[in-house]
Design a protein around this motif. Structure first.
Motif, PDB file in Angstrom:
ATOM      1  N   VAL A   6       0.866  -1.312   0.144  1.00 15.20           N
ATOM      2  CA  VAL A   6      -0.034  -0.082   0.143  1.00 15.20           C
ATOM      3  C   VAL A   6       0.949   1.309   0.033  1.00 15.20           C
ATOM      4  CG1 VAL A   6      -1.811   1.521   1.199  1.00 15.20           C
ATOM      5  CG2 VAL A   6      -1.978  -1.041   1.214  1.00 15.20           C
ATOM      6  N   TRP A   7       1.789   1.263   0.642  1.00 11.86           N
ATOM      7  CA  TRP A   7       2.608   2.573   0.897  1.00 11.86           C
ATOM      8  C   TRP A   7       3.427   3.095  -0.144  1.00 11.86           C
ATOM      9  CZ3 TRP A   7       2.857   5.791   5.405  1.00 11.86           C
ATOM     10  CH2 TRP A   7       1.958   5.593   6.062  1.00 11.86           C
ATOM     11  N   TYR A   8       3.797   1.972  -1.164  1.00 10.78           N
ATOM     12  CA  TYR A   8       4.555   2.343  -2.190  1.00 10.78           C
ATOM     13  C   TYR A   8       3.941   3.409  -3.102  1.00 10.78           C
ATOM     14  CZ  TYR A   8       1.272   0.177  -5.670  1.00 10.78           C
ATOM     15  OH  TYR A   8      -0.018   0.169  -6.297  1.00 10.78           O
ATOM     16  N   LYS A   9       2.524   3.341  -2.664  1.00 12.04           N
ATOM     17  CA  LYS A   9       1.842   4.614  -3.451  1.00 12.04           C
ATOM     18  C   LYS A   9       2.191   5.922  -3.348  1.00 12.04           C
ATOM     19  CE  LYS A   9      -2.122   1.102  -4.032  1.00 12.04           C
ATOM     20  NZ  LYS A   9      -3.284   0.852  -3.632  1.00 12.04           N
ATOM     21  N   VAL A  10       2.361   6.108  -1.802  1.00 12.17           N
ATOM     22  CA  VAL A  10       3.011   7.192  -1.095  1.00 12.17           C
ATOM     23  C   VAL A  10       4.583   7.488  -1.701  1.00 12.17           C
ATOM     24  CG1 VAL A  10       3.303   8.704   0.882  1.00 12.17           C
ATOM     25  CG2 VAL A  10       1.672   6.831   0.913  1.00 12.17           C
ATOM     26  N   GLY A  11       5.044   6.505  -1.921  1.00 11.01           N
ATOM     27  CA  GLY A  11       6.499   6.601  -2.605  1.00 11.01           C
ATOM     28  C   GLY A  11       6.414   7.315  -3.960  1.00 11.01           C
ATOM     29  N   LEU A  12       5.285   6.797  -4.868  1.00  8.79           N
ATOM     30  CA  LEU A  12       5.069   7.553  -6.079  1.00  8.79           C
ATOM     31  C   LEU A  12       4.985   8.821  -6.109  1.00  8.79           C
ATOM     32  CD1 LEU A  12       2.957   4.722  -7.818  1.00  8.79           C
ATOM     33  CD2 LEU A  12       5.390   5.256  -8.345  1.00  8.79           C
TER      34      LEU A  12
ATOM     35  N   THR B 195       2.667 -10.001 -12.574  1.00  6.09           N
ATOM     36  CA  THR B 195       3.067  -9.999 -11.131  1.00  6.09           C
ATOM     37  C   THR B 195       3.259  -8.494 -10.765  1.00  6.09           C
ATOM     38  OG1 THR B 195       3.963 -12.050 -11.081  1.00  6.09           O
ATOM     39  CG2 THR B 195       4.309 -10.719  -9.155  1.00  6.09           C
ATOM     40  N   ALA B 196       2.326  -7.726 -10.125  1.00  4.41           N
ATOM     41  CA  ALA B 196       2.261  -6.133 -10.011  1.00  4.41           C
ATOM     42  C   ALA B 196       3.568  -6.072  -9.110  1.00  4.41           C
ATOM     43  CB  ALA B 196       1.011  -5.567  -9.432  1.00  4.41           C
ATOM     44  N   LEU B 197       3.818  -6.823  -7.941  1.00  3.42           N
ATOM     45  CA  LEU B 197       4.799  -6.516  -7.038  1.00  3.42           C
ATOM     46  C   LEU B 197       6.161  -6.630  -7.555  1.00  3.42           C
ATOM     47  CD1 LEU B 197       3.301  -8.062  -4.033  1.00  3.42           C
ATOM     48  CD2 LEU B 197       2.957  -5.833  -4.559  1.00  3.42           C
ATOM     49  N   GLU B 198       6.568  -7.032  -8.817  1.00  3.46           N
ATOM     50  CA  GLU B 198       7.678  -7.290  -9.483  1.00  3.46           C
ATOM     51  C   GLU B 198       7.956  -6.269 -10.571  1.00  3.46           C
ATOM     52  OE1 GLU B 198       8.675 -11.958  -8.103  1.00  3.46           O
ATOM     53  OE2 GLU B 198       8.416 -11.282 -10.328  1.00  3.46           O
ATOM     54  N   THR B 199       7.334  -5.266 -10.690  1.00  2.11           N
ATOM     55  CA  THR B 199       7.372  -4.287 -11.643  1.00  2.11           C
ATOM     56  C   THR B 199       8.138  -2.828 -11.287  1.00  2.11           C
ATOM     57  OG1 THR B 199       5.071  -3.380 -11.285  1.00  2.11           O
ATOM     58  CG2 THR B 199       5.644  -5.302 -12.875  1.00  2.11           C
ATOM     59  N   ILE B 200       8.221  -2.240 -12.128  1.00  2.00           N
ATOM     60  CA  ILE B 200       8.672  -0.696 -11.957  1.00  2.00           C
ATOM     61  C   ILE B 200       7.896   0.121 -13.154  1.00  2.00           C
ATOM     62  CG2 ILE B 200      11.141  -1.077 -11.307  1.00  2.00           C
ATOM     63  CD1 ILE B 200      11.897  -0.463 -14.283  1.00  2.00           C
ATOM     64  N   ILE B 201       7.781   1.389 -13.087  1.00  2.00           N
ATOM     65  CA  ILE B 201       7.288   2.273 -13.928  1.00  2.00           C
ATOM     66  C   ILE B 201       8.114   2.189 -15.240  1.00  2.00           C
ATOM     67  CG2 ILE B 201       6.789   4.579 -14.515  1.00  2.00           C
ATOM     68  CD1 ILE B 201       6.868   5.387 -11.499  1.00  2.00           C
ATOM     69  N   VAL B 202       7.252   1.844 -16.302  1.00  2.16           N
ATOM     70  CA  VAL B 202       7.914   1.396 -17.781  1.00  2.16           C
ATOM     71  C   VAL B 202       7.095   2.411 -18.558  1.00  2.16           C
ATOM     72  CG1 VAL B 202       8.371  -0.183 -19.680  1.00  2.16           C
ATOM     73  CG2 VAL B 202       8.723  -0.872 -17.203  1.00  2.16           C
TER      74      VAL B 202
ATOM     75  N   LEU C 287      12.735  -4.915 -16.761  1.00  5.64           N
ATOM     76  CA  LEU C 287      12.127  -5.317 -15.692  1.00  5.64           C
ATOM     77  C   LEU C 287      13.291  -6.510 -14.914  1.00  5.64           C
ATOM     78  CD1 LEU C 287       8.427  -5.594 -16.601  1.00  5.64           C
ATOM     79  CD2 LEU C 287       9.287  -4.071 -14.879  1.00  5.64           C
ATOM     80  N   HIS C 288      13.632  -7.136 -15.796  1.00  2.56           N
ATOM     81  CA  HIS C 288      14.458  -8.340 -15.064  1.00  2.56           C
ATOM     82  C   HIS C 288      15.654  -8.118 -14.132  1.00  2.56           C
ATOM     83  CE1 HIS C 288      12.059 -10.563 -18.291  1.00  2.56           C
ATOM     84  NE2 HIS C 288      12.620 -10.028 -19.207  1.00  2.56           N
ATOM     85  N   PRO C 289      16.552  -7.144 -14.150  1.00  3.41           N
ATOM     86  CA  PRO C 289      17.228  -6.921 -13.266  1.00  3.41           C
ATOM     87  C   PRO C 289      16.719  -6.197 -12.206  1.00  3.41           C
ATOM     88  CG  PRO C 289      17.645  -5.608 -15.038  1.00  3.41           C
ATOM     89  CD  PRO C 289      16.617  -6.416 -15.518  1.00  3.41           C
ATOM     90  N   TRP C 290      15.441  -6.002 -12.231  1.00 10.56           N
ATOM     91  CA  TRP C 290      14.906  -5.040 -11.260  1.00 10.56           C
ATOM     92  C   TRP C 290      13.980  -5.973  -9.987  1.00 10.56           C
ATOM     93  CZ3 TRP C 290      16.373   0.160 -10.512  1.00 10.56           C
ATOM     94  CH2 TRP C 290      17.176   0.509 -11.539  1.00 10.56           C
ATOM     95  N   HIS C 291      14.023  -6.873 -10.093  1.00 10.29           N
ATOM     96  CA  HIS C 291      13.168  -7.650  -9.093  1.00 10.29           C
ATOM     97  C   HIS C 291      13.422  -7.168  -7.488  1.00 10.29           C
ATOM     98  CE1 HIS C 291      12.188 -11.021 -11.853  1.00 10.29           C
ATOM     99  NE2 HIS C 291      11.866  -9.960 -12.138  1.00 10.29           N
ATOM    100  N   ALA C 292      14.689  -6.548  -7.200  1.00 11.58           N
ATOM    101  CA  ALA C 292      14.787  -5.912  -5.906  1.00 11.58           C
ATOM    102  C   ALA C 292      13.923  -4.888  -5.585  1.00 11.58           C
ATOM    103  CB  ALA C 292      16.306  -5.678  -5.800  1.00 11.58           C
ATOM    104  N   MET C 293      13.228  -4.212  -6.693  1.00 10.77           N
ATOM    105  CA  MET C 293      12.495  -2.976  -6.392  1.00 10.77           C
ATOM    106  C   MET C 293      10.986  -3.459  -6.267  1.00 10.77           C
ATOM    107  SD  MET C 293      13.783  -0.170  -8.818  1.00 10.77           S
ATOM    108  CE  MET C 293      12.845   1.083  -8.092  1.00 10.77           C
ATOM    109  N   ALA C 294      10.774  -4.704  -5.961  1.00  7.05           N
ATOM    110  CA  ALA C 294       9.507  -5.443  -5.705  1.00  7.05           C
ATOM    111  C   ALA C 294       8.176  -4.366  -6.139  1.00  7.05           C
ATOM    112  CB  ALA C 294       9.526  -6.218  -4.560  1.00  7.05           C
ATOM    113  N   SER C 295       7.753  -3.856  -5.039  1.00  7.47           N
ATOM    114  CA  SER C 295       6.579  -3.214  -5.139  1.00  7.47           C
ATOM    115  C   SER C 295       6.798  -1.729  -5.286  1.00  7.47           C
ATOM    116  CB  SER C 295       5.808  -3.714  -3.882  1.00  7.47           C
ATOM    117  OG  SER C 295       6.398  -3.609  -2.763  1.00  7.47           O
TER     118      SER C 295
END
Length: 472
Positions: free
Chosen positions: A53-59, A434-441, A453-461
């Motif tokens: 939920v809080w990732y939206k505040v991050g945006l 999987t929305a928790l394994e994406t970034i803004i593209v 996306l592939h090297p960025w799974h650490a940025m999960a949500s």
């Protein structure tokens, strides 16, 4: 993103174009380093990327950051601060020492500040793209006599008049030790702020035995490294993201804290202009309240317009914000602690004092009468000029960033406020499996960027959905 946010403007051709210095991939890399990996400190760029939920505040935090960056550097496609302020109709070469009454080398903060090296010689690698524009900033030691005078730039003739005692608004007529002008996406400037880069990210961290992202870069000895080193593509972003995390996110004065106000803005529907207005003042003036500084925030309307453009049209917050908003408990983690030390500007003996950065030393909030000047007269002026005045450079405002109607049919706040042109497209949210394994593209001109996306799974949500800007 490249088509609508990372856009620069050419006054010569009167056209907007994709920035050559600020591109999406480099921004993403910087965000990973400062917002996900961190830099061995108890704070980092707020993304809340591990919370559904809080990732939206991050945006929203990302949007506020980009709104400032588009005005500071991206719009001019520059890495170095530009000589934009005129004194008596001319640009003082000593503006490299500080503009708007500031003295960058004298803005110190205890253990973090760079030791000013008066023997340093540096020339900026970028300058403005206007006709008959002033040359890039420079600093050099004084050689004594008239050769120490920095002179001025005559925009009418496109010539530099050297060895003339022509001062900036803080009274400087030379450029000795004036090597700390702004650099990067937020034009990080001043002995204190550049010193903090070195303390947390650069060579000083390595010398002190702490983990360093750039152990071989001494930002104090080579402040131009942000713009001229082999790592400049990512440094333009990482230095800016660090300054935002250290100076803006940790702002807390008289019960007003950035983090709490960010959450409040999100929770109340993201319509109130006062939040982004306060953020602009914090970044530009070091204080949040209206009229807390005698100087207005430059291009405040553009900062606000771009902020709501990114929220409404790029991030399409209407699609990803649930009615419950932030009903879930606050995520557990290290809070953004207050700044370790605020900047304490030096008291300049002659001319107006540098811009106050320490929010503790605020001016009264009684609204001053409207003014278009930038302080008092300089102490030294060209003797051939009578009745001098200090004015801002002629406005060369870029055209409004195009925005499109919101998905619910209402016009975005940004468009109601300033923009009037639609680019004929609309934002379409596209969800990856999987929305928790994406970034803004954002896919410009049909180019497939999904491989990012592939090297960025650490940025999960970091983002619940990938937002594609597609032609309809």
């Amino acid at each position: 993103m490249e088509q609508h946010v990372f856009q620069s403007y050419s006054p010569i051709r009167n056209l907007a174009y994709p920035s050559t210095r600020y591109v999406f991939d480099d921004f993403l890399l910087g965000l990973k380093k400062i917002g996900v990996q961190g830099f061995n400190a108890n704070f980092k760029f707020l993304l809340w990327d591990n919370h559904e939920v809080w990732y939206k505040v991050g945006l929203v935090n990302v949007a506020a950051f980009l709104a400032q960056a588009t005005v500071e550097a991206v719009g001019d496609d520059t890495c170095d601060e530009l000589n934009w302020q005129q004194v008596a109709g001319r640009h003082a070469i000593s503006n490299s020492c500080g503009q708007e009454g500031r003295s960058y080398q004298d803005e110190t903060c205890a253990i973090y500040s760079c030791d000013v090296d008066t023997s340093m010689e540096v020339t900026a690698v970028s300058s403005t793209n206007q006709v008959r524009a002033p040359p890039p900033f420079e600093c050099r030691p004084s050689s004594g006599g008239s050769n120490s005078y920095a002179g001025y730039w005559n925009t009418n003739t496109g010539t530099e008049i050297k060895n003339t005692p022509y001062s900036n608004t803080a009274g400087r007529i030379d450029v000795e030790g004036c090597c700390y002008w702004g650099r990067g996406a937020l034009l990080t400037r001043g002995s204190c702020n550049i010193g903090k880069l070195n303390y947390y990210l650069g060579a000083r961290a390595a010398r002190d035995g702490r983990t360093s992202i750039y152990p071989d870069i001494d930002f104090c000895l080579d402040p131009e490294a942000t713009c001229a080193s082999s790592l400049t593509k990512e440094l333009r972003w990482t230095t800016a993201l660090f300054e935002w995390a250290e100076r803006v996110q940790r702002y807390e004065v008289k019960g007003w804290t950035y983090e709490e106000q960010l959450i409040k803005f999100y929770d109340e529907g993201m319509y109130d202009d006062s939040f982004i207005d306060s953020v602009g003042r914090i970044f530009s003036r070091g204080c949040h309240a209206a009229y807390c500084s005698d100087l207005e925030v430059r291009a405040a309307h553009r900062r606000k317009s771009n902020f709501f453009l990114i929220l409404n049209d790029i991030f399409a917050m209407d699609f990803i914000v649930s009615p419950a908003k932030l009903a879930s408990p606050r995520p557990v983690g290290a809070p953004a602690s207050v700044p370790s030390h605020h900047v304490r500007p030096h008291n300049v003996a002659s001319g107006p004092a540098p811009l106050p950065v320490d929010p503790i030393a605020l001016r009264p909030i009684t609204p001053p009468p409207p003014t278009t000047t930038f302080g008092q007269y300089p102490t030294v002026l060209d003797p051939t000029v009578s009745n001098p005045t200090i004015t801002a450079a002629p406005a060369t405002e870029p055209p409004p960033i195009f925005v499109t109607p919101r998905p619910n049919g209402r016009m975005p706040i940004a468009q109601r406020f300033n923009n009037t042109v639609s680019n004929g497209k609309k934002s379409v949210p596209t969800h990856y499996p999987t929305a928790l394994e994406t970034i803004i593209v954002l896919v410009p001109n049909g180019v497939d960027r999904s491989a990012l996306l592939h090297p960025w799974h650490a940025m999960a949500s970091f983002c619940a959905s990938a937002i594609l800007l597609a032609a309809v």
